[in-house]
Design an enzyme around this catalytic site. Structure first.
Site, PDB file in Angstrom:
ATOM      1  N   GLY A  10      29.683 -35.330  13.960  1.00  0.00           N
ATOM      2  CA  GLY A  10      29.460 -33.879  13.995  1.00  0.00           C
ATOM      3  C   GLY A  10      28.583 -33.474  15.178  1.00  0.00           C
ATOM      4  N   ASP A  58      33.586 -41.273   3.051  1.00  0.00           N
ATOM      5  CA  ASP A  58      33.097 -40.052   2.395  1.00  0.00           C
ATOM      6  C   ASP A  58      31.893 -40.418   1.528  1.00  0.00           C
ATOM      7  OD1 ASP A  58      32.983 -37.787   0.478  1.00  0.00           O
ATOM      8  OD2 ASP A  58      34.879 -37.242   1.453  1.00  0.00           O
ATOM      9  N   LYS A  84      28.150 -26.844   6.010  1.00  0.00           N
ATOM     10  CA  LYS A  84      27.036 -26.026   6.511  1.00  0.00           C
ATOM     11  C   LYS A  84      27.340 -24.549   6.698  1.00  0.00           C
ATOM     12  CE  LYS A  84      28.117 -26.585  11.345  1.00  0.00           C
ATOM     13  NZ  LYS A  84      27.651 -26.653  12.703  1.00  0.00           N
ATOM     14  N   SER A 124      16.726 -27.232   6.976  1.00  0.00           N
ATOM     15  CA  SER A 124      17.027 -26.025   7.747  1.00  0.00           C
ATOM     16  C   SER A 124      15.951 -24.977   7.547  1.00  0.00           C
ATOM     17  CB  SER A 124      18.371 -25.489   7.255  1.00  0.00           C
ATOM     18  OG  SER A 124      18.574 -24.171   7.682  1.00  0.00           O
ATOM     19  N   TYR A 148      24.533 -22.753   0.096  1.00  0.00           N
ATOM     20  CA  TYR A 148      24.181 -23.703   1.161  1.00  0.00           C
ATOM     21  C   TYR A 148      22.670 -23.921   1.184  1.00  0.00           C
ATOM     22  CZ  TYR A 148      22.977 -25.367   5.819  1.00  0.00           C
ATOM     23  OH  TYR A 148      22.429 -26.076   6.860  1.00  0.00           O
ATOM     24  N   LYS A 152      20.117 -27.374   0.482  1.00  0.00           N
ATOM     25  CA  LYS A 152      19.046 -27.925   1.332  1.00  0.00           C
ATOM     26  C   LYS A 152      17.753 -28.045   0.533  1.00  0.00           C
ATOM     27  CE  LYS A 152      21.344 -28.595   5.033  1.00  0.00           C
ATOM     28  NZ  LYS A 152      21.737 -29.960   5.310  1.00  0.00           N
ATOM     29  N   TYR A 176      15.501 -27.597  10.908  1.00  0.00           N
ATOM     30  CA  TYR A 176      15.978 -27.133  12.211  1.00  0.00           C
ATOM     31  C   TYR A 176      16.036 -25.616  12.227  1.00  0.00           C
ATOM     32  CZ  TYR A 176      18.418 -31.707  11.824  1.00  0.00           C
ATOM     33  OH  TYR A 176      18.762 -33.007  11.611  1.00  0.00           O
ATOM     34  N   PHE A 177      15.754 -25.056  13.403  1.00  0.00           N
ATOM     35  CA  PHE A 177      15.967 -23.622  13.595  1.00  0.00           C
ATOM     36  C   PHE A 177      17.402 -23.449  14.120  1.00  0.00           C
ATOM     37  CE2 PHE A 177      12.263 -21.418  12.029  1.00  0.00           C
ATOM     38  CZ  PHE A 177      11.603 -22.520  11.515  1.00  0.00           C
ATOM     39  N   ASP A 294      21.489 -11.367   6.475  1.00  0.00           N
ATOM     40  CA  ASP A 294      20.728 -11.627   7.709  1.00  0.00           C
ATOM     41  C   ASP A 294      19.338 -10.999   7.632  1.00  0.00           C
ATOM     42  OD1 ASP A 294      22.586 -13.089   9.071  1.00  0.00           O
ATOM     43  OD2 ASP A 294      23.138 -11.526  10.506  1.00  0.00           O
TER      44      ASP A 294
HETATM   45  P1  NAD Z   1      28.672 -30.616  11.573  1.00  0.00           P
HETATM   46  O1  NAD Z   1      29.601 -30.002  10.580  1.00  0.00           O
HETATM   47  O2  NAD Z   1      29.087 -30.633  13.002  1.00  0.00           O
HETATM   48  O3  NAD Z   1      28.322 -32.116  11.123  1.00  0.00           O
HETATM   49  C1  NAD Z   1      28.272 -32.514   9.780  1.00  0.00           C
HETATM   50  C2  NAD Z   1      29.183 -33.703   9.624  1.00  0.00           C
HETATM   51  O4  NAD Z   1      29.167 -34.144   8.257  1.00  0.00           O
HETATM   52  C3  NAD Z   1      30.648 -33.385   9.979  1.00  0.00           C
HETATM   53  O5  NAD Z   1      31.081 -34.268  10.999  1.00  0.00           O
HETATM   54  C4  NAD Z   1      31.402 -33.613   8.671  1.00  0.00           C
HETATM   55  O6  NAD Z   1      32.702 -34.145   8.908  1.00  0.00           O
HETATM   56  C5  NAD Z   1      30.478 -34.577   7.935  1.00  0.00           C
HETATM   57  N1  NAD Z   1      30.589 -34.539   6.465  1.00  0.00           N
HETATM   58  C6  NAD Z   1      30.556 -33.463   5.648  1.00  0.00           C
HETATM   59  N2  NAD Z   1      30.691 -33.848   4.369  1.00  0.00           N
HETATM   60  C7  NAD Z   1      30.805 -35.202   4.363  1.00  0.00           C
HETATM   61  C8  NAD Z   1      30.985 -36.170   3.349  1.00  0.00           C
HETATM   62  N3  NAD Z   1      31.128 -35.841   2.056  1.00  0.00           N
HETATM   63  N4  NAD Z   1      31.047 -37.474   3.698  1.00  0.00           N
HETATM   64  C9  NAD Z   1      30.938 -37.840   5.000  1.00  0.00           C
HETATM   65  N5  NAD Z   1      30.798 -36.969   6.003  1.00  0.00           N
HETATM   66  C10 NAD Z   1      30.730 -35.650   5.692  1.00  0.00           C
HETATM   67  O7  NAD Z   1      27.255 -29.886  11.419  1.00  0.00           O
HETATM   68  P2  NAD Z   1      25.949 -29.980  12.320  1.00  0.00           P
HETATM   69  O8  NAD Z   1      25.717 -28.640  12.934  1.00  0.00           O
HETATM   70  O9  NAD Z   1      25.973 -31.191  13.172  1.00  0.00           O
HETATM   71  O10 NAD Z   1      24.856 -30.133  11.173  1.00  0.00           O
HETATM   72  C11 NAD Z   1      24.354 -31.404  10.785  1.00  0.00           C
HETATM   73  C12 NAD Z   1      23.369 -31.218   9.643  1.00  0.00           C
HETATM   74  O11 NAD Z   1      22.326 -30.350  10.066  1.00  0.00           O
HETATM   75  C13 NAD Z   1      24.004 -30.561   8.407  1.00  0.00           C
HETATM   76  O12 NAD Z   1      23.445 -31.166   7.255  1.00  0.00           O
HETATM   77  C14 NAD Z   1      23.558 -29.119   8.520  1.00  0.00           C
HETATM   78  O13 NAD Z   1      23.487 -28.498   7.259  1.00  0.00           O
HETATM   79  C15 NAD Z   1      22.184 -29.268   9.152  1.00  0.00           C
HETATM   80  N6  NAD Z   1      21.762 -28.067   9.879  1.00  0.00           N
HETATM   81  C16 NAD Z   1      22.580 -27.528  10.824  1.00  0.00           C
HETATM   82  C17 NAD Z   1      22.191 -26.353  11.481  1.00  0.00           C
HETATM   83  C18 NAD Z   1      23.094 -25.709  12.491  1.00  0.00           C
HETATM   84  O14 NAD Z   1      22.917 -24.512  12.753  1.00  0.00           O
HETATM   85  N7  NAD Z   1      24.034 -26.432  13.113  1.00  0.00           N
HETATM   86  C19 NAD Z   1      20.955 -25.757  11.168  1.00  0.00           C
HETATM   87  C20 NAD Z   1      20.128 -26.351  10.213  1.00  0.00           C
HETATM   88  C21 NAD Z   1      20.554 -27.522   9.566  1.00  0.00           C
HETATM   89  N1  UFG Z   2      25.355 -12.839  15.175  1.00  0.00           N
HETATM   90  C1  UFG Z   2      26.089 -11.796  15.718  1.00  0.00           C
HETATM   91  N2  UFG Z   2      27.441 -11.972  15.838  1.00  0.00           N
HETATM   92  C2  UFG Z   2      28.084 -13.113  15.453  1.00  0.00           C
HETATM   93  C3  UFG Z   2      27.307 -14.160  14.903  1.00  0.00           C
HETATM   94  C4  UFG Z   2      25.948 -13.985  14.777  1.00  0.00           C
HETATM   95  O1  UFG Z   2      25.553 -10.755  16.072  1.00  0.00           O
HETATM   96  O2  UFG Z   2      29.322 -13.188  15.571  1.00  0.00           O
HETATM   97  C5  UFG Z   2      23.891 -12.683  15.091  1.00  0.00           C
HETATM   98  C6  UFG Z   2      23.341 -12.778  13.676  1.00  0.00           C
HETATM   99  O3  UFG Z   2      23.381 -11.514  13.035  1.00  0.00           O
HETATM  100  C7  UFG Z   2      21.930 -13.302  13.928  1.00  0.00           C
HETATM  101  C8  UFG Z   2      22.094 -14.202  15.171  1.00  0.00           C
HETATM  102  O4  UFG Z   2      23.302 -13.759  15.793  1.00  0.00           O
HETATM  103  O5  UFG Z   2      21.074 -12.246  14.255  1.00  0.00           O
HETATM  104  C9  UFG Z   2      22.217 -15.675  14.842  1.00  0.00           C
HETATM  105  O6  UFG Z   2      23.257 -15.850  13.868  1.00  0.00           O
HETATM  106  P1  UFG Z   2      23.866 -17.306  13.551  1.00  0.00           P
HETATM  107  O7  UFG Z   2      24.977 -17.115  12.572  1.00  0.00           O
HETATM  108  O8  UFG Z   2      24.172 -18.032  14.809  1.00  0.00           O
HETATM  109  O9  UFG Z   2      22.616 -18.071  12.891  1.00  0.00           O
HETATM  110  P2  UFG Z   2      21.725 -17.691  11.618  1.00  0.00           P
HETATM  111  O10 UFG Z   2      20.322 -17.535  12.102  1.00  0.00           O
HETATM  112  O11 UFG Z   2      22.312 -16.579  10.866  1.00  0.00           O
HETATM  113  O12 UFG Z   2      21.839 -18.968  10.700  1.00  0.00           O
HETATM  114  C10 UFG Z   2      22.005 -20.335  11.123  1.00  0.00           C
HETATM  115  C11 UFG Z   2      22.616 -21.084   9.957  1.00  0.00           C
HETATM  116  C12 UFG Z   2      21.640 -21.047   8.797  1.00  0.00           C
HETATM  117  C13 UFG Z   2      20.336 -21.651   9.224  1.00  0.00           C
HETATM  118  C14 UFG Z   2      19.811 -20.967  10.441  1.00  0.00           C
HETATM  119  C15 UFG Z   2      18.586 -21.715  10.938  1.00  0.00           C
HETATM  120  O13 UFG Z   2      23.883 -20.496   9.627  1.00  0.00           O
HETATM  121  O14 UFG Z   2      22.137 -21.777   7.718  1.00  0.00           O
HETATM  122  O15 UFG Z   2      20.794 -20.925  11.471  1.00  0.00           O
HETATM  123  O16 UFG Z   2      18.877 -23.068  11.076  1.00  0.00           O
HETATM  124  F1  UFG Z   2      19.401 -21.498   8.257  1.00  0.00           F
END
Ligand code: NAD
Ligand code: UFG
Length: 335
Positions: A10, A58, A84, A124, A148, A152, A176-177, A294
């Site tokens: 991922g 899985d 996610k 998160s 979701y 977490k 993470y932010f 939001d």
């Molecule tokens: P991602 O979807 O790219 O990566 C997650 C990976 O987990 C994917 O490759 C998916 O195939 C795999 N996966 C899901 N369910 C599974 C299962 N049952 N068994 C094995 N593999 C499985 O997401 P990411 O952005 O790389 O996020 C990684 C982690 O960080 C997640 O736990 C997500 O919730 C957390 N996180 C992400 C963000 C963000 O904004 N990207 C912010 C805060 C926290």
């Molecule tokens: N936004 C838009 N247009 C879009 C998408 C987003 O205006 O098409 C705005 C949102 O309203 C927000 C900002 O862009 O103000 C960021 O939005 P994101 O969807 O990129 O991110 P969020 O902060 O809403 O949330 C993400 C994850 C959450 C996690 C958070 C911090 O979806 O689960 O980041 O890690 F908690």
């Protein structure tokens, strides 16, 4: 040291696997590929010259996970695997609870069977809920507003309870932010399925004309320009945070919670402008109603991570936009 990276094909997992290999760790990747592609393994190899072992397994498959721990002497697990998408979790709560919570529990059970008790977990900023003042500090009360977010919170709680019952467990909860950016090679980046929910992947699709126009969700928030403010952090800074967390936990066993953010907020309009500058592309946008759930603004207090992990985010917003543009222009159809 051998690290099992769940979710390692991922977005954040693949960048972290790259950083681990470059730091000299051995890496085993486990992913069921529900939201990523095995091509990520080839890309990791191209960047690092090392091919991580890969299991398409899985978290629901305990025997599958056991065979990984039998094949490799795993020293620690970095646990990224999970679903996610916030909106999808509201539509499909059972799928989210089953996959994220049951899946994580099964992983922890298998770790316990093999006496592997060091884990770094992808939490998160969502766990700070809607009511905390900014910047968010680790000790603030936590809450959730969607399934979701509850997964977490629950997984954090499970790991706290596991550590409490058996202090030999070493647990790093990393909150993470907003991760954006991509590997500077352009070989790895975020490659979401379908129409993106998050801001940067959406902008990238507009930049390559796959989507016509960005919807900006609200310009009447109490922020500098009225649009939402978030703490965007480069995925390679995040990856580095995991290396620092692994170092720390080896020297200071126990349970720790760290925010991984830059400590700075950037508005949606500022991101659009920075992306236009980095890419030379115009990003057409329209103002749309606020998105349900939001909040106006949040960003991290990252003092703990800076002081204790000796971690310092290095990349600016313009670096992040440059790397996103580099990735999408080289990979318009993803990996
Ligand atoms: P991602 O979807 O790219 O990566 C997650 C990976 O987990 C994917 O490759 C998916 O195939 C795999 N996966 C899901 N369910 C599974 C299962 N049952 N068994 C094995 N593999 C499985 O997401 P990411 O952005 O790389 O996020 C990684 C982690 O960080 C997640 O736990 C997500 O919730 C957390 N996180 C992400 C963000 C963000 O904004 N990207 C912010 C805060 C926290
Ligand atoms: N936004 C838009 N247009 C879009 C998408 C987003 O205006 O098409 C705005 C949102 O309203 C927000 C900002 O862009 O103000 C960021 O939005 P994101 O969807 O990129 O991110 P969020 O902060 O809403 O949330 C993400 C994850 C959450 C996690 C958070 C911090 O979806 O689960 O980041 O890690 F908690």
């Amino acid at each position: 040291m051998t690290i099992l990276v769940t979710g390692g094909t991922g977005y954040i997992g693949s960048h972290t696997a790259t950083a681990l290999l470059q730091q000299g760790y051995d890496v085993v990747v486990m992913d069921n590929l529900c939201n990523s592609k095995a091509e990520a393994i080839n890309r990791i190899e191209k960047i690092t010259g090392k091919r991580p072992a890969f299991y398409q397994t899985d978290m629901m498959d305990m025997d599958g996970m056991r065979s990984i721990f039998r094949d490799y002497k795993i020293d620690a697990v970095i646990h990224f695997a999970g679903l996610k998408a916030v909106g999808e979790s509201v539509q499909q709560p059972m799928r989210y609870y089953y996959n994220n919570i049951t899946g994580s529990l099964q992983l922890f059970q298998v770790m316990a069977e093999f006496q592997v008790k060091t884990i770094v977990f992808s939490s998160s900023a969502t766990v700070y809920g809607m009511n905390n003042p900014i910047p968010y500090v680790e000790g603030m009360p936590t809450s959730a507003t969607n399934p979701y977010g509850y997964t977490k919170l629950m997984i954090e709680q499970m790991l706290m309870d596991i550590h409490h019952a058996d202090p030999a467990w070493n647990v790093m909860l990393l909150r993470y932010f907003n991760p954006i950016g991509a590997h500077e090679s352009g070989l790895l980046g975020e490659d979401p399925n379908g129409i993106p929910n998050n801001l940067m992947p959406y902008i990238m699709q507009v930049a390559i004309s796959k989507l016509p126009c960005l919807n900006i969700y609200g310009n009447d928030y109490d922020t500098t320009d009225g649009t939402g403010v978030r703490d965007y952090i480069h995925v390679m800074d995040l990856a580095d945070g995991h290396l620092k967390a692994l170092d720390y936990i080896q020297k200071h066993p126990g349970l720790e919670v760290f925010n991984l953010g830059t400590g700075h907020g950037t508005s949606v309009l500022e991101i659009v402008k920075a992306f236009e500058k980095a890419s030379g592309k115009k990003i057409p946008y329209q103002i749309a109603p606020r998105r349900a759930g939001d909040i106006a603004a949040f960003y991290a207090d990252n003092t703990r991570a800076v002081n204790l992990l000796h971690w310092q985010p290095k990349y600016s917003i313009s670096d992040m936009c440059r790397d996103n543009w580099n990735f999408i222009s080289k990979n318009p159809n993803g990996l």
